[in-house]
Scaffold this motif. Structure first.
Motif, PDB file in Angstrom:
ATOM      1  N   ASN A  35      11.709  13.599  -0.885  1.00 35.21           N
ATOM      2  CA  ASN A  35      11.801  12.156  -1.011  1.00 35.21           C
ATOM      3  C   ASN A  35      11.269  11.749  -2.375  1.00 35.21           C
ATOM      4  O   ASN A  35      10.082  11.452  -2.512  1.00 35.21           O
ATOM      5  CB  ASN A  35      10.998  11.456   0.088  1.00 35.21           C
ATOM      6  CG  ASN A  35      11.579  11.709   1.453  1.00 35.21           C
ATOM      7  OD1 ASN A  35      12.779  11.795   1.598  1.00 35.21           O
ATOM      8  ND2 ASN A  35      10.713  11.831   2.445  1.00 35.21           N
ATOM      9  N   SER A  38      10.941   6.072  -5.560  1.00 38.34           N
ATOM     10  CA  SER A  38      11.947   5.131  -6.043  1.00 38.34           C
ATOM     11  C   SER A  38      11.245   3.935  -6.673  1.00 38.34           C
ATOM     12  O   SER A  38      10.062   3.705  -6.472  1.00 38.34           O
ATOM     13  CB  SER A  38      12.849   4.678  -4.897  1.00 38.34           C
ATOM     14  OG  SER A  38      12.058   4.036  -3.915  1.00 38.34           O
ATOM     15  N   ASN A  39      12.010   3.162  -7.399  1.00 37.25           N
ATOM     16  CA  ASN A  39      11.463   1.998  -8.092  1.00 37.25           C
ATOM     17  C   ASN A  39      11.624   0.741  -7.241  1.00 37.25           C
ATOM     18  O   ASN A  39      12.258  -0.227  -7.645  1.00 37.25           O
ATOM     19  CB  ASN A  39      12.147   1.817  -9.447  1.00 37.25           C
ATOM     20  CG  ASN A  39      11.827   2.950 -10.376  1.00 37.25           C
ATOM     21  OD1 ASN A  39      10.761   3.534 -10.280  1.00 37.25           O
ATOM     22  ND2 ASN A  39      12.743   3.265 -11.267  1.00 37.25           N
ATOM     23  N   LYS A  40      11.069   0.750  -6.056  1.00 31.35           N
ATOM     24  CA  LYS A  40      11.165  -0.408  -5.181  1.00 31.35           C
ATOM     25  C   LYS A  40      10.096  -1.424  -5.563  1.00 31.35           C
ATOM     26  O   LYS A  40       8.993  -1.064  -5.941  1.00 31.35           O
ATOM     27  CB  LYS A  40      10.971  -0.003  -3.726  1.00 31.35           C
ATOM     28  CG  LYS A  40      12.097   0.821  -3.167  1.00 31.35           C
ATOM     29  CD  LYS A  40      11.865   1.110  -1.703  1.00 31.35           C
ATOM     30  CE  LYS A  40      13.004   1.933  -1.126  1.00 31.35           C
ATOM     31  NZ  LYS A  40      12.758   2.275   0.269  1.00 31.35           N
ATOM     32  N   THR A  41      10.449  -2.673  -5.425  1.00 32.15           N
ATOM     33  CA  THR A  41       9.458  -3.707  -5.660  1.00 32.15           C
ATOM     34  C   THR A  41       8.630  -3.893  -4.398  1.00 32.15           C
ATOM     35  O   THR A  41       9.129  -3.738  -3.277  1.00 32.15           O
ATOM     36  CB  THR A  41      10.141  -5.034  -6.038  1.00 32.15           C
ATOM     37  OG1 THR A  41      11.002  -5.406  -4.966  1.00 32.15           O
ATOM     38  CG2 THR A  41      10.945  -4.890  -7.330  1.00 32.15           C
ATOM     39  N   LEU A  42       7.387  -4.264  -4.578  1.00 31.37           N
ATOM     40  CA  LEU A  42       6.519  -4.472  -3.434  1.00 31.37           C
ATOM     41  C   LEU A  42       6.896  -5.763  -2.726  1.00 31.37           C
ATOM     42  O   LEU A  42       7.255  -6.750  -3.376  1.00 31.37           O
ATOM     43  CB  LEU A  42       5.057  -4.536  -3.896  1.00 31.37           C
ATOM     44  CG  LEU A  42       4.495  -3.246  -4.486  1.00 31.37           C
ATOM     45  CD1 LEU A  42       3.092  -3.489  -5.013  1.00 31.37           C
ATOM     46  CD2 LEU A  42       4.480  -2.161  -3.439  1.00 31.37           C
ATOM     47  N   PRO A  43       6.811  -5.778  -1.392  1.00 31.49           N
ATOM     48  CA  PRO A  43       7.152  -7.015  -0.686  1.00 31.49           C
ATOM     49  C   PRO A  43       6.108  -8.094  -0.977  1.00 31.49           C
ATOM     50  O   PRO A  43       4.960  -7.810  -1.282  1.00 31.49           O
ATOM     51  CB  PRO A  43       7.138  -6.608   0.788  1.00 31.49           C
ATOM     52  CG  PRO A  43       6.308  -5.379   0.838  1.00 31.49           C
ATOM     53  CD  PRO A  43       6.465  -4.695  -0.484  1.00 31.49           C
TER      54      PRO A  43
END
Length: 54
Positions: A35, A38-43
């Motif tokens: 895994n 990834s470059n996810k934005t924080l909620p």
């Protein structure tokens, strides 16, 4: 006290360290993570709960 004699243990330590750093570690570095990050934005932070008694 025999445990203070570094004669046999120092060579074992060196051989173990070199075997790990030269043989085992390069093989482990070839594995890819299952895994990848990834470059996810924080909620967004949720709004605080409004207590009815305050």
């Amino acid at each position: 006290m025999p445990q203070l004699n570094p004669n046999p243990w120092f060579m074992i330590l060196l051989l173990t360290w070199f075997s790990f750093s030269l043989l085992i570690q390069p093989k482990l570095l070839h594995f890819t993570p299952t895994n990848p990050p990834s470059n996810k934005t924080l909620p967004a932070k949720p709004t605080p709960w409004t207590w009815p008694w305050t």
